[in-house]
Design a protein around this motif. Structure first.
Motif, PDB file in Angstrom:
ATOM      1  N   VAL A  10      -4.554  -4.963  -1.725  1.00 13.22           N
ATOM      2  CA  VAL A  10      -4.759  -4.226  -2.970  1.00 13.22           C
ATOM      3  C   VAL A  10      -3.462  -4.193  -3.771  1.00 13.22           C
ATOM      4  O   VAL A  10      -2.383  -4.417  -3.237  1.00 13.22           O
ATOM      5  CB  VAL A  10      -5.257  -2.785  -2.690  1.00 13.22           C
ATOM      6  CG1 VAL A  10      -6.565  -2.812  -1.916  1.00 13.22           C
ATOM      7  CG2 VAL A  10      -4.223  -1.965  -1.933  1.00 13.22           C
ATOM      8  N   THR A  11      -3.580  -3.870  -5.056  1.00  7.75           N
ATOM      9  CA  THR A  11      -2.389  -3.807  -5.896  1.00  7.75           C
ATOM     10  C   THR A  11      -1.737  -2.436  -5.892  1.00  7.75           C
ATOM     11  O   THR A  11      -0.549  -2.321  -6.130  1.00  7.75           O
ATOM     12  CB  THR A  11      -2.715  -4.203  -7.346  1.00  7.75           C
ATOM     13  OG1 THR A  11      -3.781  -3.402  -7.815  1.00  7.75           O
ATOM     14  CG2 THR A  11      -3.100  -5.668  -7.431  1.00  7.75           C
ATOM     15  N   ASP A  12      -2.505  -1.363  -5.622  1.00  9.32           N
ATOM     16  CA  ASP A  12      -1.949  -0.009  -5.656  1.00  9.32           C
ATOM     17  C   ASP A  12      -2.486   0.801  -4.483  1.00  9.32           C
ATOM     18  O   ASP A  12      -3.626   1.267  -4.500  1.00  9.32           O
ATOM     19  CB  ASP A  12      -2.314   0.663  -6.986  1.00  9.32           C
ATOM     20  CG  ASP A  12      -1.578   1.972  -7.208  1.00  9.32           C
ATOM     21  OD1 ASP A  12      -1.379   2.736  -6.231  1.00  9.32           O
ATOM     22  OD2 ASP A  12      -1.217   2.250  -8.367  1.00  9.32           O
ATOM     23  N   ILE A  13      -1.663   0.956  -3.453  1.00  6.99           N
ATOM     24  CA  ILE A  13      -2.058   1.687  -2.247  1.00  6.99           C
ATOM     25  C   ILE A  13      -2.425   3.129  -2.579  1.00  6.99           C
ATOM     26  O   ILE A  13      -3.433   3.646  -2.105  1.00  6.99           O
ATOM     27  CB  ILE A  13      -0.919   1.673  -1.192  1.00  6.99           C
ATOM     28  CG1 ILE A  13      -0.682   0.251  -0.681  1.00  6.99           C
ATOM     29  CG2 ILE A  13      -1.229   2.620  -0.038  1.00  6.99           C
ATOM     30  CD1 ILE A  13      -1.654  -0.259   0.334  1.00  6.99           C
ATOM     31  N   ASN A  14      -1.621   3.808  -3.398  1.00  5.82           N
ATOM     32  CA  ASN A  14      -1.872   5.222  -3.680  1.00  5.82           C
ATOM     33  C   ASN A  14      -3.206   5.436  -4.399  1.00  5.82           C
ATOM     34  O   ASN A  14      -3.948   6.365  -4.064  1.00  5.82           O
ATOM     35  CB  ASN A  14      -0.715   5.829  -4.478  1.00  5.82           C
ATOM     36  CG  ASN A  14       0.545   5.916  -3.631  1.00  5.82           C
ATOM     37  OD1 ASN A  14       0.501   6.285  -2.472  1.00  5.82           O
ATOM     38  ND2 ASN A  14       1.669   5.537  -4.205  1.00  5.82           N
ATOM     39  N   LYS A  15      -3.525   4.589  -5.367  1.00  5.89           N
ATOM     40  CA  LYS A  15      -4.818   4.718  -6.057  1.00  5.89           C
ATOM     41  C   LYS A  15      -5.965   4.395  -5.109  1.00  5.89           C
ATOM     42  O   LYS A  15      -7.042   4.986  -5.197  1.00  5.89           O
ATOM     43  CB  LYS A  15      -4.862   3.825  -7.289  1.00  5.89           C
ATOM     44  CG  LYS A  15      -4.044   4.380  -8.434  1.00  5.89           C
ATOM     45  CD  LYS A  15      -4.201   3.554  -9.686  1.00  5.89           C
ATOM     46  CE  LYS A  15      -3.361   4.170 -10.796  1.00  5.89           C
ATOM     47  NZ  LYS A  15      -3.385   3.378 -12.020  1.00  5.89           N
ATOM     48  N   THR A  34       5.833   8.502   5.616  1.00  2.58           N
ATOM     49  CA  THR A  34       5.838   9.492   4.541  1.00  2.58           C
ATOM     50  C   THR A  34       6.623   8.954   3.360  1.00  2.58           C
ATOM     51  O   THR A  34       7.347   7.969   3.470  1.00  2.58           O
ATOM     52  CB  THR A  34       6.478  10.824   4.991  1.00  2.58           C
ATOM     53  OG1 THR A  34       7.822  10.560   5.393  1.00  2.58           O
ATOM     54  CG2 THR A  34       5.706  11.459   6.135  1.00  2.58           C
ATOM     55  N   GLY A  35       6.468   9.627   2.244  1.00  8.06           N
ATOM     56  CA  GLY A  35       7.269   9.298   1.075  1.00  8.06           C
ATOM     57  C   GLY A  35       6.643   8.226   0.202  1.00  8.06           C
ATOM     58  O   GLY A  35       5.583   7.690   0.501  1.00  8.06           O
ATOM     59  N   PRO A  36       7.345   7.932  -0.897  1.00  2.00           N
ATOM     60  CA  PRO A  36       6.836   6.920  -1.830  1.00  2.00           C
ATOM     61  C   PRO A  36       7.015   5.519  -1.263  1.00  2.00           C
ATOM     62  O   PRO A  36       7.667   5.315  -0.247  1.00  2.00           O
ATOM     63  CB  PRO A  36       7.712   7.133  -3.060  1.00  2.00           C
ATOM     64  CG  PRO A  36       8.984   7.695  -2.534  1.00  2.00           C
ATOM     65  CD  PRO A  36       8.600   8.513  -1.321  1.00  2.00           C
ATOM     66  N   GLY A  37       6.425   4.560  -1.935  1.00  2.00           N
ATOM     67  CA  GLY A  37       6.604   3.162  -1.538  1.00  2.00           C
ATOM     68  C   GLY A  37       5.712   2.722  -0.406  1.00  2.00           C
ATOM     69  O   GLY A  37       6.091   1.840   0.374  1.00  2.00           O
ATOM     70  N   LEU A  38       4.519   3.294  -0.284  1.00  2.00           N
ATOM     71  CA  LEU A  38       3.603   2.858   0.767  1.00  2.00           C
ATOM     72  C   LEU A  38       3.262   1.385   0.595  1.00  2.00           C
ATOM     73  O   LEU A  38       3.033   0.918  -0.521  1.00  2.00           O
ATOM     74  CB  LEU A  38       2.304   3.662   0.728  1.00  2.00           C
ATOM     75  CG  LEU A  38       2.369   5.140   1.111  1.00  2.00           C
ATOM     76  CD1 LEU A  38       0.983   5.762   0.979  1.00  2.00           C
ATOM     77  CD2 LEU A  38       2.892   5.312   2.519  1.00  2.00           C
ATOM     78  N   VAL A  39       3.241   0.653   1.700  1.00  2.00           N
ATOM     79  CA  VAL A  39       2.860  -0.753   1.667  1.00  2.00           C
ATOM     80  C   VAL A  39       1.615  -1.022   2.505  1.00  2.00           C
ATOM     81  O   VAL A  39       1.017  -2.093   2.405  1.00  2.00           O
ATOM     82  CB  VAL A  39       4.009  -1.683   2.120  1.00  2.00           C
ATOM     83  CG1 VAL A  39       5.172  -1.597   1.151  1.00  2.00           C
ATOM     84  CG2 VAL A  39       4.431  -1.391   3.542  1.00  2.00           C
ATOM     85  N   TRP A  40       1.219  -0.045   3.341  1.00  2.00           N
ATOM     86  CA  TRP A  40       0.057  -0.207   4.215  1.00  2.00           C
ATOM     87  C   TRP A  40      -0.480   1.162   4.576  1.00  2.00           C
ATOM     88  O   TRP A  40       0.289   2.109   4.770  1.00  2.00           O
ATOM     89  CB  TRP A  40       0.468  -0.961   5.468  1.00  2.00           C
ATOM     90  CG  TRP A  40      -0.633  -1.177   6.468  1.00  2.00           C
ATOM     91  CD1 TRP A  40      -1.531  -2.196   6.492  1.00  2.00           C
ATOM     92  CD2 TRP A  40      -0.948  -0.350   7.597  1.00  2.00           C
ATOM     93  NE1 TRP A  40      -2.382  -2.058   7.557  1.00  2.00           N
ATOM     94  CE2 TRP A  40      -2.046  -0.926   8.251  1.00  2.00           C
ATOM     95  CE3 TRP A  40      -0.410   0.831   8.112  1.00  2.00           C
ATOM     96  CZ2 TRP A  40      -2.617  -0.389   9.405  1.00  2.00           C
ATOM     97  CZ3 TRP A  40      -0.978   1.383   9.252  1.00  2.00           C
ATOM     98  CH2 TRP A  40      -2.066   0.768   9.890  1.00  2.00           C
ATOM     99  N   ALA A  41      -1.814   1.276   4.659  1.00  2.96           N
ATOM    100  CA  ALA A  41      -2.436   2.523   5.099  1.00  2.96           C
ATOM    101  C   ALA A  41      -3.717   2.213   5.859  1.00  2.96           C
ATOM    102  O   ALA A  41      -4.453   1.293   5.506  1.00  2.96           O
ATOM    103  CB  ALA A  41      -2.749   3.424   3.911  1.00  2.96           C
ATOM    104  N   MET A  42      -3.956   2.978   6.918  1.00  4.13           N
ATOM    105  CA  MET A  42      -5.207   2.906   7.661  1.00  4.13           C
ATOM    106  C   MET A  42      -5.985   4.176   7.337  1.00  4.13           C
ATOM    107  O   MET A  42      -5.438   5.279   7.450  1.00  4.13           O
ATOM    108  CB  MET A  42      -4.966   2.825   9.164  1.00  4.13           C
ATOM    109  CG  MET A  42      -6.261   2.819   9.980  1.00  4.13           C
ATOM    110  SD  MET A  42      -5.962   2.957  11.761  1.00  4.13           S
ATOM    111  CE  MET A  42      -5.225   1.365  12.083  1.00  4.13           C
TER     112      MET A  42
END
Length: 127
Positions: A10-15, A34-42
């Motif tokens: 995806v282009t925007d992990i937070n969205k 934690t924090g900004p700059g997420l690159v991966w999330a499950m």
């Protein structure tokens, strides 16, 4: 084999996290934790696990992965209580196809996620 967990680029992990939170998913893990700059999330809801990774985090490791949103991919998600779930989210998402009973007996609906992927939700309802 025991399970399949898609890792969707995806282009925007937070969205993406915001969108899937609307569907009732929760973040199980992320990089960084934690924090900004997420690159991966499950993200997990019940027995469904989905992973999301930023396209930028790939670098040149996997040049075969097309770096555009969406694609010829439909994620088929089975659940219970489809009618209540549909009523809960239908005003919050882009509905592509409303609730309908299929010829094979499932009740389904399809939506578009914030990255242009199609999600079809299905329940094998009793007659």
């Amino acid at each position: 084999m025991e399970s399949l967990s898609p890792n969707i680029f995806v282009t925007d992990i937070n969205k993406t996290i915001e969108f899937y939170t609307l569907l009732g998913f929760g973040v199980a893990m992320s990089v960084p934790e934690t924090g900004p700059g997420l690159v991966w999330a499950m993200m997990v809801k019940g027995n469904v696990t989905m992973m999301f990774q930023s396209m930028e985090s790939l670098g040149e490791e996997l040049p075969q992965i097309k770096r555009t949103d969406g694609g010829s991919l439909l994620l088929y998600i089975k659940l219970s209580g489809i009618r209540a779930f549909f009523e809960d989210i239908k005003e919050k998402v882009t509905v592509l196809k409303g609730l309908e009973k299929t010829f094979y007996g499932a009740t389904e609906f399809s939506i578009l996620d914030n990255n242009s992927y199609v999600l079809t939700f299905a329940e094998d309802e009793a007659e």
